[in-house]
Design a protein around this motif. Structure first.
Motif, PDB file in Angstrom:
ATOM      1  N   LYS A 200      11.776  -3.388   4.920  1.00  0.00           N
ATOM      2  CA  LYS A 200      12.079  -4.173   3.791  1.00  0.00           C
ATOM      3  C   LYS A 200      11.643  -3.323   2.645  1.00  0.00           C
ATOM      4  N   GLY A 201      11.740  -3.974   1.123  1.00  0.00           N
ATOM      5  CA  GLY A 201      11.642  -3.397   0.012  1.00  0.00           C
ATOM      6  C   GLY A 201       9.971  -3.319  -0.229  1.00  0.00           C
ATOM      7  N   ALA A 202       9.608  -2.405  -1.283  1.00  0.00           N
ATOM      8  CA  ALA A 202       8.333  -2.370  -1.769  1.00  0.00           C
ATOM      9  C   ALA A 202       7.750  -3.555  -2.381  1.00  0.00           C
ATOM     10  N   TRP A 203       8.729  -4.267  -2.749  1.00  0.00           N
ATOM     11  CA  TRP A 203       8.372  -5.545  -3.385  1.00  0.00           C
ATOM     12  C   TRP A 203       7.889  -6.599  -2.345  1.00  0.00           C
ATOM     13  N   ASP A 204       8.224  -6.454  -1.142  1.00  0.00           N
ATOM     14  CA  ASP A 204       7.749  -7.471  -0.023  1.00  0.00           C
ATOM     15  C   ASP A 204       6.107  -7.002   0.273  1.00  0.00           C
ATOM     16  N   HIS A 205       5.643  -6.063  -0.037  1.00  0.00           N
ATOM     17  CA  HIS A 205       4.472  -5.709   0.649  1.00  0.00           C
ATOM     18  C   HIS A 205       3.353  -5.391  -0.484  1.00  0.00           C
ATOM     19  N   ALA A 206       3.838  -4.604  -1.530  1.00  0.00           N
ATOM     20  CA  ALA A 206       2.873  -4.381  -2.639  1.00  0.00           C
ATOM     21  C   ALA A 206       1.725  -5.355  -3.002  1.00  0.00           C
ATOM     22  N   PRO A 207       2.534  -6.451  -3.270  1.00  0.00           N
ATOM     23  CA  PRO A 207       1.377  -7.618  -3.922  1.00  0.00           C
ATOM     24  C   PRO A 207       0.488  -8.095  -2.943  1.00  0.00           C
ATOM     25  N   GLY A 208       0.797  -8.312  -1.576  1.00  0.00           N
ATOM     26  CA  GLY A 208      -0.066  -8.804  -0.670  1.00  0.00           C
ATOM     27  C   GLY A 208      -0.996  -7.731  -0.280  1.00  0.00           C
ATOM     28  N   ALA A 209      -0.614  -6.464  -0.155  1.00  0.00           N
ATOM     29  CA  ALA A 209      -1.614  -5.322   0.123  1.00  0.00           C
ATOM     30  C   ALA A 209      -2.699  -5.363  -0.808  1.00  0.00           C
ATOM     31  N   LEU A 210      -2.333  -5.466  -1.918  1.00  0.00           N
ATOM     32  CA  LEU A 210      -3.624  -5.551  -3.023  1.00  0.00           C
ATOM     33  C   LEU A 210      -4.349  -6.740  -2.792  1.00  0.00           C
ATOM     34  N   LEU A 211      -3.881  -7.775  -2.779  1.00  0.00           N
ATOM     35  CA  LEU A 211      -4.473  -9.000  -2.551  1.00  0.00           C
ATOM     36  C   LEU A 211      -5.660  -8.835  -1.501  1.00  0.00           C
ATOM     37  N   ILE A 212      -5.000  -8.483  -0.356  1.00  0.00           N
ATOM     38  CA  ILE A 212      -6.024  -8.426   0.806  1.00  0.00           C
ATOM     39  C   ILE A 212      -7.107  -7.357   0.583  1.00  0.00           C
ATOM     40  N   ARG A 213      -6.953  -6.122  -0.100  1.00  0.00           N
ATOM     41  CA  ARG A 213      -7.651  -5.314  -0.085  1.00  0.00           C
ATOM     42  C   ARG A 213      -8.842  -5.725  -1.178  1.00  0.00           C
ATOM     43  N   GLU A 214      -8.376  -6.318  -2.333  1.00  0.00           N
ATOM     44  CA  GLU A 214      -9.346  -7.149  -3.299  1.00  0.00           C
ATOM     45  C   GLU A 214     -10.131  -8.389  -2.765  1.00  0.00           C
ATOM     46  N   ALA A 215      -9.639  -8.772  -1.669  1.00  0.00           N
ATOM     47  CA  ALA A 215     -10.327  -9.898  -0.982  1.00  0.00           C
ATOM     48  C   ALA A 215     -11.135  -9.410   0.117  1.00  0.00           C
ATOM     49  N   GLY A 216     -11.419  -8.248   0.048  1.00  0.00           N
ATOM     50  CA  GLY A 216     -12.303  -7.796   1.384  1.00  0.00           C
ATOM     51  C   GLY A 216     -11.818  -7.136   2.560  1.00  0.00           C
ATOM     52  N   GLY A 217     -10.506  -7.123   2.596  1.00  0.00           N
ATOM     53  CA  GLY A 217      -9.686  -6.806   3.918  1.00  0.00           C
ATOM     54  C   GLY A 217      -9.587  -5.132   3.791  1.00  0.00           C
ATOM     55  N   ARG A 218      -8.932  -4.562   4.830  1.00  0.00           N
ATOM     56  CA  ARG A 218      -8.509  -3.358   4.838  1.00  0.00           C
ATOM     57  C   ARG A 218      -7.092  -3.076   5.113  1.00  0.00           C
ATOM     58  N   VAL A 219      -6.436  -1.998   4.388  1.00  0.00           N
ATOM     59  CA  VAL A 219      -4.902  -1.867   4.586  1.00  0.00           C
ATOM     60  C   VAL A 219      -4.773  -0.299   4.703  1.00  0.00           C
ATOM     61  N   GLU A 220      -4.160   0.096   5.693  1.00  0.00           N
ATOM     62  CA  GLU A 220      -3.859   1.610   5.906  1.00  0.00           C
ATOM     63  C   GLU A 220      -2.529   1.747   6.582  1.00  0.00           C
ATOM     64  N   ASN A 221      -1.947   2.693   6.215  1.00  0.00           N
ATOM     65  CA  ASN A 221      -0.508   3.043   6.731  1.00  0.00           C
ATOM     66  C   ASN A 221      -0.869   3.518   8.194  1.00  0.00           C
ATOM     67  N   LEU A 222       0.039   3.367   8.973  1.00  0.00           N
ATOM     68  CA  LEU A 222       0.044   3.744  10.351  1.00  0.00           C
ATOM     69  C   LEU A 222      -0.010   5.533  10.329  1.00  0.00           C
ATOM     70  N   GLY A 223      -0.890   6.094  11.151  1.00  0.00           N
ATOM     71  CA  GLY A 223      -1.272   7.514  10.973  1.00  0.00           C
ATOM     72  C   GLY A 223      -1.725   8.125  10.008  1.00  0.00           C
ATOM     73  N   SER A 224      -2.487   7.276   9.077  1.00  0.00           N
ATOM     74  CA  SER A 224      -3.140   7.701   7.928  1.00  0.00           C
ATOM     75  C   SER A 224      -4.381   6.866   7.773  1.00  0.00           C
ATOM     76  N   ASN A 225      -5.237   7.239   6.925  1.00  0.00           N
ATOM     77  CA  ASN A 225      -6.572   6.405   6.334  1.00  0.00           C
ATOM     78  C   ASN A 225      -6.277   6.000   4.947  1.00  0.00           C
ATOM     79  N   THR A 226      -5.021   6.065   4.695  1.00  0.00           N
ATOM     80  CA  THR A 226      -4.705   5.640   3.159  1.00  0.00           C
ATOM     81  C   THR A 226      -3.735   4.737   3.048  1.00  0.00           C
ATOM     82  N   TYR A 227      -3.282   4.337   1.962  1.00  0.00           N
ATOM     83  CA  TYR A 227      -2.240   3.309   1.812  1.00  0.00           C
ATOM     84  C   TYR A 227      -1.337   3.461   0.774  1.00  0.00           C
ATOM     85  N   ASP A 228       0.071   3.856   1.213  1.00  0.00           N
ATOM     86  CA  ASP A 228       0.819   4.012   0.064  1.00  0.00           C
ATOM     87  C   ASP A 228       2.023   2.765   0.059  1.00  0.00           C
ATOM     88  N   TYR A 229       2.206   2.135  -0.948  1.00  0.00           N
ATOM     89  CA  TYR A 229       2.870   0.804  -0.802  1.00  0.00           C
ATOM     90  C   TYR A 229       4.242   1.016  -0.727  1.00  0.00           C
TER      91      TYR A 229
END
Length: 256
Positions: A200-229
């Motif tokens: 799906k598009g970046a608009w589907d994922h970027a809002p929730g990913a930031l929300l989770i990280r700021e709520a104390g969660g972790r978000v990472e791309n597969l095969g990476s230890n970082t996150y690119d929206y």
């Protein structure tokens, strides 16, 4: 220059006022609105187009130098600073009358989400995250859960091959077909994690990913230890189960 804290707080107030103004129309169309099919066979309604246009207008009023793009009218992801909108995430749920649809918008700066809003107009839940400042729902701080894997509800988005190996290890694998609803539930601790392997598009994922990280969660791309929206293959979860979930997802990915 990065958008200031004052700019983002003003944007939060203006966008919240807009979405509250639109809420009666959204509720009136919920479960009864006509729809059409787009070229990619996904559904769209007149309400999607109207909400995106109103978001565009308010964002332009806030600062016309900040770009804007959305699911329905297109977006240039190479802009330095811009708003990224999903006017109604979960349009399929919206036309069916299911309570999983949200309005979502993210402020992107130098390739990073720095502010996000997810509004569940059905439940009147207004989620906000600002990078480095935490996440809230209706002004109250939210936090991801601390449940272990065996007690967790984990959403699979595009990783359906994981249903069989994952099911014995978790408490449940719910499915709402609406990423904004699912990811906001992870952020507030109602769900515990999400494994995403969709296109799906970046608009589907970027809002929730930031929300989770700021709520104390972790978000990472597969095969990476970082996150690119812009990469739609990632794991987002509470810190207790994150490493286990990511290992399961990456192992399954090898054999996909």
């Amino acid at each position: 220059m990065a958008p200031s804290a004052d700019f983002m707080r003003t944007a939060e107030k203006r966008l919240r006022a807009l979405l509250l103004e639109l809420r009666p129309q959204l509720l009136a169309g919920h479960g009864s609105i006509e729809h059409q099919l787009k070229d990619d066979k996904s559904v769209v309604t007149a309400m999607d187009l109207m909400v995106e246009q109103r978001l565009r207008e308010v964002c332009h009023e806030l600062d016309p130098r900040v770009g804007f793009g959305g699911e329905e009218t297109g977006v240039d992801l190479e802009q330095s600073t811009f708003w990224l909108a999903d006017p109604i995430d979960g349009t399929e749920a919206f036309i069916r009358g299911l309570p999983f649809s949200t309005n979502m918008i993210t402020l992107i700066h130098n390739g990073q989400p720095i502010m996000s809003i997810i509004y569940n107009f059905f439940l009147d839940e207004f989620f906000v995250a600002i990078k480095g400042e935490g996440a809230t729902c209706n002004g109250h701080p939210i936090h991801v859960s601390d449940r272990p894997l065996k007690q967790s509800f984990v959403v699979l988005n595009g990783f359906h091959q994981l249903n069989v190996p994952l099911r014995p290890q978790v408490s449940g694998i719910p499915k709402m077909h609406a990423s904004g609803y699912e990811l906001s539930c992870v952020a507030k601790g109602a769900l515990d994690g999400s494994i995403v392997g969709g296109t799906k598009g970046a608009w589907d994922h970027a809002p929730g990913a930031l929300l989770i990280r700021e709520a104390g969660g972790r978000v990472e791309n597969l095969g990476s230890n970082t996150y690119d929206y812009r990469n739609f293959r990632y794991v987002a979860a509470n810190p207790v189960i994150f490493d286990e979930l990511k290992a399961i997802a990456e192992e399954a990915d090898k054999h996909a």
